[in-house]
Design an enzyme around this catalytic site. Structure first.
Site, PDB file in Angstrom:
ATOM      1  N   GLY A  64       0.811  -1.218   0.000  1.00  0.00           N
ATOM      2  CA  GLY A  64       0.000   0.000   0.000  1.00  0.00           C
ATOM      3  C   GLY A  64       0.843   1.266   0.000  1.00  0.00           C
ATOM      4  CB  THR A  65       3.834   2.262   1.943  1.00  0.00           C
ATOM      5  OG1 THR A  65       3.198   2.187   3.225  1.00  0.00           O
ATOM      6  CG2 THR A  65       4.819   3.413   1.955  1.00  0.00           C
TER       7      THR A  65
ATOM      8  CG  ASN B 123      -5.579   4.102   9.029  1.00  0.00           C
ATOM      9  OD1 ASN B 123      -5.997   5.151   8.533  1.00  0.00           O
ATOM     10  ND2 ASN B 123      -4.472   4.052   9.736  1.00  0.00           N
TER      11      ASN B 123
ATOM     12  CB  SER C 141      -2.080  -3.262   1.195  1.00  0.00           C
ATOM     13  OG  SER C 141      -1.183  -4.085   1.872  1.00  0.00           O
TER      14      SER C 141
ATOM     15  CB  THR D 168      12.384  -9.796 -10.948  1.00  0.00           C
ATOM     16  OG1 THR D 168      13.449  -9.633 -11.865  1.00  0.00           O
ATOM     17  CG2 THR D 168      11.800 -11.194 -11.065  1.00  0.00           C
TER      18      THR D 168
ATOM     19  CB  CYS E  98       1.858   3.356  11.362  1.00  0.00           C
ATOM     20  SG  CYS E  98       1.298   2.151  10.190  1.00  0.00           S
TER      21      CYS E  98
END
Lengths: 127, 383
Positions: free
Chosen positions: B69-70, B149, B197, B235, B323
């Site tokens: 997500g970030t 959130n 995410s 990749t 966070c």
């Protein structure tokens, strides 16, 4: 969650000397609810000795543990001895504090100093 | 253990894990190579792209896989900013965004971009009038989260998209908390860019995606190979992407049932805590809120001390967002909603998910009132 020492958790879970002292000889109120920590320390003094010490704290686990520890450390001590207690003494007695919580031990030192100052002020005005 | 922190992360679904395992073992091919081992990996990535596209009703070509997500948020905001500098330098966002958005905006501010942080009301809903007023001819992007959130409030996404379209401005939404929980149709809603995410809906950590509507001018964040049609070099995280695809497929199928079940549990905990503990405030919008999220402020006690006590009882919850739990500042979301800092310090968030049962509600509503009572006995503000 932060890494707290066992001693911090123990004092947080079973805080010593919780509450108010009615007719206290000195009261120290430090911290700020906006910052999330407020500590009120009450002392009862007889013959220059801290006979009793209690606290009320709004704050995190570290704030509650440092309050509890500082009341234990000053009980039975002379005023001068109590003034020698620093934030380091409190933090060390608790087996250390996470860096981000160091200010809690500072609050405990400030709290006991504020209570003693209040006591001295009251005594001064009595004389 | 009772896990009530599904907004922080979720456990991996067993079915997702089984789908991923071959790509962690024998199917190790690089999707960019020619031989069949590699082509099987390529096919798996493309299958996942289709599975994910279906979740949000996008075209698979509009899905770019990221590391989470970030990265998706960084990509959306910086990518639009850098590719549209000729059109303008203003970005509009809100005060209650995740730090992945807020700090990206602050980064751009230091590099000459202008950012407007919209206020929210007491429920955490963005002020649409303020939004419309703040748009200028220099505005290139509006970035507003789908659902918050911390408190769960859902934004009026369709209206925001309409305003953005009216002014010819791109609209990005950070849907990290909403994706996999709520039905999202990027076509119907008129969303130009959307971040999500995998680990928020039972997929693996370290993988996410950005939806970029066809025709949107965006610069890549990473330079390198031609992966993801030149928009995200490196990749591909094949096992992660496969997991994200499977998680998206399961979420789409089971979302409706899950919503009914989880909402009931959340509502019951909410009802019990609000009635059993005096002086508790409910955070977020009472109705327009993620059905799994319960955020409260318990007055006269501090969040961390409640969390540690809950942890001792085997209950995982959070205060503010995971966070920010190592910072001493109260939640920026609660402050933006006008909650005084001393009350915001007493915030607790329970976020429900797949493995919660009624017993969990029983236990928490039994344990928390006792914890609060004990802490209030110590508090100087509780008489």
């Amino acid at each position: 969650m932060l890494e707290y020492s066992e001693k911090v958790i123990e004092h947080f879970r079973n805080p010593r000397n919780v509450g108010k002292i009615e007719n206290a000889d000195g009261v120290g109120k430090v911290g700020n609810p906006v910052c999330g920590d407020v500590m009120v320390i009450y002392i009862k003094v007889k013959d220059n000795k801290i006979e009793d010490c209690k606290f009320q704290t709004f704050g995190c686990a570290a704030a509650i543990a440092t309050s509890s520890m500082v009341t234990e450390l000053v009980k039975g001590k002379d005023i001068e001895e109590a003034l020698n207690i620093t934030n380091r003494t409190v933090a060390e007695a608790l087996g250390g504090l996470p860096a981000i919580k160091y200010h809690c031990s500072l609050l405990a030192e400030e709290g006991i100093r504020a209570a003693i100052e209040d006591y001295k002020r009251r005594k001064g005005s009595d004389d | 253990m009772i896990y009530l922190d599904y907004n922080a992360t979720t456990p991996l679904d067993e079915r997702v894990l089984s789908e991923m395992l071959p790509f962690l073992k024998e199917e190790y091919g690089n999707p960019s190579s020619i031989y069949s081992l590699a082509q099987r990996a390529r096919n798996a990535v493309e299958k996942a792209r289709e599975q994910l596209a279906k979740l949000i009703n996008a075209d698979p070509k509009e899905i770019i896989f990221t590391s989470g997500g970030t990265e998706a948020d960084n990509f959306a905001i910086k990518g639009i900013a850098y590719a549209n500098e000729d059109k303008g330098n203003q970005i509009i966002t809100s005060q209650i965004e995740h730090h992945a958005v807020l700090n990206t905006c602050k980064f751009l501010e230091r590099r000459g971009f202008e950012v407007t942080y919209l206020p929210v009301d007491k429920y955490g809903v963005v002020d649409l009038e303020a939004l419309e007023k703040s748009i200028t001819e220099r505005t290139i992007l509006i970035s507003i989260m789908f659902a918050n959130n911390e408190v769960g409030t859902i934004q009026p996404i369709e209206e925001i998209a309409r305003i953005a379209k009216k002014h010819g401005v791109y609209f990005h939404t950070d849907a990290v908390q909403a994706a996999g929980k709520l039905p999202i149709d990027v076509e119907e809603l008129g969303i130009d860019l959307l971040s999500l995410s995998a680990h928020k809906f039972y997929g693996p950590k370290g993988v996410g995606a950005l939806f970029v509507r066809k025709g949107v001018k965006i610069a890549p964040l990473l330079q390198g190979g031609e992966q993801e049609r030149g928009r995200r070099a490196g990749t591909e995280n094949v096992p992660g992407i496969v997991g994200l695809g499977k998680a998206a497929e399961i979420a789409k199928e089971e979302m409706e049932e899950e919503e009914k079940r989880v909402r009931k549990l959340r509502d019951e905990l909410e009802r019990r805590l609000l009635s059993k503990i005096p002086e508790v405030v409910l955070n977020g919008h009472p109705q327009n809120r993620l059905y799994n999220t319960l955020s409260i402020c318990v007055k006269y006690v501090e969040g961390e001390s409640m969390l540690i006590n809950l942890d001792r009882e085997g209950i995982c919850a959070s205060s503010g967002s995971a966070c920010t739990s190592s910072s001493l500042e109260p939640s920026h979301v609660l402050l933006a909603m006008g909650i005084p800092p001393e009350i915001a310090h007493g915030s607790l968030r329970f976020s429900f998910g797949k493995f919660n049962r009624e017993e969990d509600v029983e236990k928490v509503s039994d344990v928390l009132p006792r914890i609060v009572e004990e802490l209030r006995k110590i508090s100087p503000f509780w008489e």
